[in-house]
Design a protein around this motif. Sequence first.
Motif, PDB file in Angstrom:
ATOM      1  N   SER A 267       2.354   7.359   3.683  1.00  0.00           N
ATOM      2  CA  SER A 267       0.896   7.498   3.441  1.00  0.00           C
ATOM      3  C   SER A 267      -0.065   7.527   4.577  1.00  0.00           C
ATOM      4  CB  SER A 267       0.315   6.119   2.553  1.00  0.00           C
ATOM      5  OG  SER A 267       0.693   5.022   2.943  1.00  0.00           O
ATOM      6  N   LYS A 268       0.565   6.566   5.669  1.00  0.00           N
ATOM      7  CA  LYS A 268      -0.203   6.597   7.029  1.00  0.00           C
ATOM      8  C   LYS A 268      -0.409   8.060   7.734  1.00  0.00           C
ATOM      9  CE  LYS A 268       2.112   5.309  10.576  1.00  0.00           C
ATOM     10  NZ  LYS A 268       2.514   4.224  11.691  1.00  0.00           N
ATOM     11  N   LEU A 269       0.550   8.899   7.230  1.00  0.00           N
ATOM     12  CA  LEU A 269       0.585  10.163   7.815  1.00  0.00           C
ATOM     13  C   LEU A 269      -0.093  11.147   7.051  1.00  0.00           C
ATOM     14  CD1 LEU A 269       3.905  10.081   9.502  1.00  0.00           C
ATOM     15  CD2 LEU A 269       1.679   9.707  10.584  1.00  0.00           C
ATOM     16  N   GLY A 270      -0.565  10.746   5.677  1.00  0.00           N
ATOM     17  CA  GLY A 270      -0.717  11.707   4.831  1.00  0.00           C
ATOM     18  C   GLY A 270      -0.219  12.573   3.745  1.00  0.00           C
ATOM     19  N   GLY A 271       1.197  12.019   3.622  1.00  0.00           N
ATOM     20  CA  GLY A 271       1.936  12.506   2.437  1.00  0.00           C
ATOM     21  C   GLY A 271       3.087  13.076   3.184  1.00  0.00           C
ATOM     22  N   LEU A 272       4.343  13.485   2.178  1.00  0.00           N
ATOM     23  CA  LEU A 272       5.612  14.053   2.579  1.00  0.00           C
ATOM     24  C   LEU A 272       5.414  15.305   3.497  1.00  0.00           C
ATOM     25  CD1 LEU A 272       7.741  13.528  -0.544  1.00  0.00           C
ATOM     26  CD2 LEU A 272       7.987  12.355   1.554  1.00  0.00           C
ATOM     27  N   THR A 273       4.561  15.927   3.368  1.00  0.00           N
ATOM     28  CA  THR A 273       4.507  17.410   4.049  1.00  0.00           C
ATOM     29  C   THR A 273       4.127  16.985   5.605  1.00  0.00           C
ATOM     30  OG1 THR A 273       3.428  18.816   2.076  1.00  0.00           O
ATOM     31  CG2 THR A 273       3.044  19.462   4.324  1.00  0.00           C
ATOM     32  N   LYS A 274       3.278  16.297   5.857  1.00  0.00           N
ATOM     33  CA  LYS A 274       2.869  15.760   7.184  1.00  0.00           C
ATOM     34  C   LYS A 274       3.984  14.916   7.857  1.00  0.00           C
ATOM     35  CE  LYS A 274      -1.890  17.213   7.205  1.00  0.00           C
ATOM     36  NZ  LYS A 274      -3.249  16.674   7.534  1.00  0.00           N
ATOM     37  N   THR A 275       4.714  14.049   7.007  1.00  0.00           N
ATOM     38  CA  THR A 275       5.569  13.183   7.617  1.00  0.00           C
ATOM     39  C   THR A 275       6.986  14.023   7.879  1.00  0.00           C
ATOM     40  OG1 THR A 275       4.830  11.465   5.948  1.00  0.00           O
ATOM     41  CG2 THR A 275       6.963  11.068   6.982  1.00  0.00           C
TER      42      THR A 275
END
Length: 367
Positions: A267-275
């Motif tokens: 969640s810090k990075l904005g979701g699974l796509t960006k992680t």
Amino acid sequence: MKIVRVFAHRVDLPLVEGSYKWSGGKSVSIFDSTIVGVETDQGIVGYGEVCPLGPFYLPAYAEGVRAGLRELAPHCIGSDPRELGKLNHRMDAALKGHPYVKSGIDMACWDILGKVSGLPVCQLLGGRFGEQVRLYRAISQTPPDEMARNVANYKSEGYTRFQLKVGGDPDLDIQRIRQVREVLAPSDRLVADANTGWTQHEAMRVVRAVRDLDVYIEQPCLTYEECLAVRRNTDHPFVLDENVDGLDMLLRAKSDLAMDVVNLKISKLGGLTKTKQIRDLCVSMGIAMTLEDSWGGDITTAAIAHLAHSTPEEFRFTSTDFNSYVTVSNATGAPQRERGFMKASDAPGLGIEPRFELLGPRAVDIH
């Protein structure tokens, strides 16, 4: 396929140990989690979860998830949930910043993609590496003797990775690190996680005082520059967490040789796509990772398991199973810990189904 509805439920997650304490006297006893649902015109529904640790940890707070969804969700209606890159581009254009708000929608769309393709999310994220995912146990900040006892208890349950919550009085923290290291085997890994709680001079005192011990130092100070100064004055393996909140900071930290391990929170990075994007870059650059989220229940734990299982084992420093920390199960099908390990589901998508009888009425319903 189009998104026709985005909805959310609020659910409380009380802690098994009663409270969770970390640096600066911060603590929480009940987590406020948001379960996000994304419904398509074909009747397929995907689910995500967002559970900030609290407004005093990262720029995120529980009610902000739901308020942000009311602002963001109308812009997602009509989008194809399977086109994750395009959807994230649209969310970023509609709402600047606030990555934690976007995380639940993105996670739910990965769940949809898995259900549509008939594949577990870990296969879509890159494939299943290994048979299981090794877990760490976060040890709430208490007096040194009590923390050592807690570590010994969790070690008896199969854990071999421990994240010690320090970042308080440096002299007490030195005792905490020393006493806990004494109850561990040489092969067990210990992380002293200050969660930004030390000033630079305090961090320097601690790392010098435990120079003879096998311990990782995680996020000792508030700013990147302070952490870098400590990093350059210690030979302990070094972990960055709070400061790495996007691709730009990861690249800066890599250039400065600022860490050996990085903590990636979904969640810090904005979701699974960006992680996934950052995860894949870390693999290319040879940086090991803790793969997790800020907090959560069964749905968050399922997403962590899929992300970790799809990461090459040599770069998986550790992960965690947040659903074992709380007393409420908010979904069926989530991974369950077994002797310090967990496995991602083989079922399509995240492999979970929310327990709607526990969730109550919808807090957000956009269609």
